[in-house]
Design a protein around this motif. Sequence first.
Motif, PDB file in Angstrom:
ATOM      1  N   UNK A   3       0.733  -1.236   0.112  1.00 43.12           N
ATOM      2  CA  UNK A   3      -0.233   0.089   0.019  1.00 43.12           C
ATOM      3  C   UNK A   3       0.882   1.158   0.008  1.00 43.12           C
ATOM      4  N   UNK A   4       0.309   2.370  -0.225  1.00 36.78           N
ATOM      5  CA  UNK A   4       1.004   3.840  -0.569  1.00 36.78           C
ATOM      6  C   UNK A   4       1.740   3.918   0.736  1.00 36.78           C
ATOM      7  N   UNK A   5       1.381   3.807   1.681  1.00 35.68           N
ATOM      8  CA  UNK A   5       1.954   4.413   2.943  1.00 35.68           C
ATOM      9  C   UNK A   5       3.194   3.684   3.348  1.00 35.68           C
ATOM     10  N   UNK A   6       2.952   2.138   3.164  1.00 34.20           N
ATOM     11  CA  UNK A   6       4.063   1.254   3.757  1.00 34.20           C
ATOM     12  C   UNK A   6       5.312   1.278   2.458  1.00 34.20           C
ATOM     13  N   UNK A   7       4.646   1.785   1.384  1.00 32.24           N
ATOM     14  CA  UNK A   7       5.815   1.753   0.117  1.00 32.24           C
ATOM     15  C   UNK A   7       6.535   2.951   0.377  1.00 32.24           C
ATOM     16  N   UNK A   8       5.905   4.250   0.664  1.00 29.82           N
ATOM     17  CA  UNK A   8       6.784   5.574   0.980  1.00 29.82           C
ATOM     18  C   UNK A   8       7.628   5.426   1.965  1.00 29.82           C
ATOM     19  N   UNK A   9       7.069   4.601   3.087  1.00 21.54           N
ATOM     20  CA  UNK A   9       7.827   4.490   4.063  1.00 21.54           C
ATOM     21  C   UNK A   9       9.112   3.604   4.253  1.00 21.54           C
ATOM     22  N   UNK A  73      12.305  16.659 -11.312  1.00 17.38           N
ATOM     23  CA  UNK A  73      12.261  15.297 -10.661  1.00 17.38           C
ATOM     24  C   UNK A  73      10.984  14.993  -9.897  1.00 17.38           C
ATOM     25  N   UNK A  74      10.422  13.986  -9.886  1.00 19.63           N
ATOM     26  CA  UNK A  74       9.385  13.458  -8.947  1.00 19.63           C
ATOM     27  C   UNK A  74       9.480  12.072  -8.327  1.00 19.63           C
ATOM     28  N   UNK A  75       9.286  12.304  -6.780  1.00 20.42           N
ATOM     29  CA  UNK A  75       9.479  10.994  -6.220  1.00 20.42           C
ATOM     30  C   UNK A  75       8.478  10.878  -4.901  1.00 20.42           C
ATOM     31  N   UNK A  76       7.943   9.733  -4.810  1.00 24.38           N
ATOM     32  CA  UNK A  76       7.016   9.932  -3.686  1.00 24.38           C
ATOM     33  C   UNK A  76       7.574   9.768  -2.285  1.00 24.38           C
ATOM     34  N   UNK A  77       8.832   9.561  -2.311  1.00 23.52           N
ATOM     35  CA  UNK A  77       9.568   9.509  -0.828  1.00 23.52           C
ATOM     36  C   UNK A  77      10.207  10.979  -0.588  1.00 23.52           C
TER      37      UNK A  77
END
Length: 407
Positions: A3-9, A73-77
């Motif tokens: 899921x998005x939250x765990x992936x970002x973490x 540049x774009x990154x979710x982290x």
Amino acid sequence: MRDDTSTTAYWDAAAGDFDDEPDHGLRDPAVREAWAARLRGWLPERPGDVLDLGCGTGSLALLAAEAGHRVTGVDRSSRMAGLAREKLAGTGATVLVGDAAEPPVPERSFDVVLVRHLLWLLPDREAVLRRWVRLLRPGGRLVLIEGRWGESDPASPSAAGQSGPVGLSAAGQSDPVGLPVAERSGPVGLSAVELSRLVGPLAERLSVEQLGPDAALWGRVVRDERYVLVADLAPARRHAEIVDVHLILRRGGEVLLARRANTGYADGLLHAPSGHVEDGEDVRAALLRETAEEIGITLAPDEVRAVLVMQHKAPTGAARTGWFFEAELGAPGRPGEDGREPVNREPEKCSELGWFPLDALPDDMVAYCRAGLDAYRAGHRFTLHWHEPGDPIAYDPAGPDRLTPLG
């Protein structure tokens, strides 16, 4: 993919040592130059706007900026993005925190979308690719660096039946995206054949370049599939559309209409005498020619007057521009002084000619022609008639009104 939250973490946690991989940090001058040389071949020669999606710590973005390109540049982290900003300081590059599948950037704003080791992780890849294509200007380019990891050659330990963590090649290295072993249960990634199938319908041309054999890119020998797919969109083309002409032939309060037959389009419906402008013709000359060919009347140039220009689009197909001209004959029962009366000169395409009241037009008409006559009666000179998909070709008195006056 989690899921998005765990992936970002996960990627936030991985940011600190992400650059330890030779092809991530590009700290080795030989690895850095290998990627710089490849990138020069994939990006346009002239400086352009490059969007690096899933930019990580910004290593490829930095190479693009050093080559003179304007980089976003774009990154979710947020931690990855922060490191990328530090690495790109002084280059004029912009780094945003956001989802690479739905980047927070406007459409048609970039010359290149650059993505490395990311698409295989995303759900609904076809939708993601369509979104990325919309970010490109006409003639733009997708540069997609992907691979399929965990498939060893026949000499590898796993091929010989030996156990070991999935994702380790014969040389013992982990997969280049850094996905933890617990996330993998076999080969992962996206093959060049599969990615070509997904991108092919979106591009004018594409090419695949195998990168695995070039050990300089990875800082070691690798034996799994690694490649780049470069896809070019169609360049911008000058807009071109059919121009047609329509005769509003009046006799007092009546107008002449012809019933179409055997044409394959709108057969059985009424339409004014009309046709296409041919190469080298002006619109008035085309109108005079079509009038003679269809209804056998020779009109002089000063007998016709342009009364309406309409851009029209059918429910399917391309747009066209129609010029409507007005001409007058004698009153009912009293032909013009020269005895001119319309005759059906194309019976193979027209089943009948008839005079109809202009203020009480029949319903069984082609919608395009009916809209033109309605605009003419209302005194409009310039209009749009833009069908939506699913609209009928025939005039529908209860249907939506697609006629838009332009002043």
